[in-house]
Design a protein around this motif. Structure first.
Motif: not given
Ligand SMILES: [Fe+2]
Ligand SMILES: [Fe+2]
Length: 283
Positions: A9, A42, A70-71, A154, A188
């Protein structure tokens, strides 16, 4: 002894000092002579202006293994993100030091029509995140060779906090039964945690940049930055697994400023630190 560095992240798009943060992480990896580096996702939006991130990682002289966050697929399909990260498959396994390392892809959402990879551009209401059947079948095969495993993802495989961990936790945990799972690690949640479920340790690694707070009236969003790029070094020997974290401080806003007085957010500890843990291996 095997030694590797785990960071997650970084969100290069959100922090002005992202390149310096990355340099700090890579310097530590080099000083510690780690065998490899794992990014738990991320990392940065997969766009041309961030090509320097991949150039730097690809030329650091240490193998880097990527996890899809997810990013990384917020606006781009998985094929694009895989190309950007130089990854062949969204989930994969590799071996080092006599151990098997399995990287999962938890960036799926589920509706009544099935499971789909992010992005969920139409924002269809869904149960998420989710690990689909195809990947569960692959994971089952990977765990059939009697090795000792470390699992990376993640999203958490256990965090029950609202929509943070995967929704089909039990399906994964069942696959781990009777297997020698040394450690599971995820990102995450932008904070630290260690949970034990059925004798398996699940470690959440804090963010190399910040945690994103939302709330207030009127509603607002604040990035609460950790001053240093939090990350951990993991050492595995015959006796124990050592997760070596670090202490930092906040740069600017603190959780107290936004009313998070218990330093808990998204089900994890958001003190400015990456937690350290020593896990005795079962003989
Ligand atoms: Fe995330
Ligand atoms: Fe993140």
């Amino acid at each position: 002894m095997l030694r590797f560095l785990v960071f997650t992240d970084l969100h290069m798009e959100d922090c002005q000092d992202g390149p310096e943060r990355l340099e700090t992480i890579l310097r530590h990896a080099k000083d510690e002579q780690v065998d490899f580096i794992v990014s738990l996702g991320d990392l940065c939006f997969p766009v041309e202006q961030h090509a320097h991130v991949m150039d730097r990682l690809n030329t650091c002289g240490i193998p880097v293994h990527h996890t899809i966050g997810n990013h990384d697929v917020q606006e781009w399909d998985i094929a694009h993100s895989l190309r950007f990260l130089g990854k062949e498959r969204p989930w994969e396994a590799f071996e080092a030091g006599g151990y098997k390392f399995i990287i999962l892809d938890t960036c799926y959402w589920k509706s009544e029509n099935g499971a789909f990879h992010f992005p969920n551009k139409e924002r269809i209401p869904s149960l998420y995140p989710w690990v689909p059947e195809e990947q569960l079948a692959w994971l089952k095969e990977q765990l059939a060779d009697g090795k000792k495993y470390v699992i990376f993802s993640h999203m958490s495989l256990v965090n029950p906090f609202a929509r943070r961990g995967i929704a089909n936790k039990e399906a994964i945990q069942q696959l781990f039964e009777g297997k020698d799972i040394l450690l599971c690690m995820n990102g995450h949640d932008h904070g630290s945690d260690l949970k034990w479920v059925n004798g398996v340790p699940y470690c959440t690694v804090s963010s190399a940049s910040q945690f994103c707070w939302w709330g207030g009236d009127p509603p607002r969003v604040e990035n609460i930055f950790y001053k240093d790029p939090l990350h951990v070094i993991v050492e595995i020997d015959d006796q124990e697994i050592r997760i070596l974290g670090m202490e930092s401080e906040f740069a600017g806003l603190t959780p107290e400023d936004v009313g998070v007085t218990d330093y808990r957010w998204n089900g994890v500890d958001v003190h400015p630190r990456a937690q350290s843990h020593t896990i005795k291996r079962q003989q």
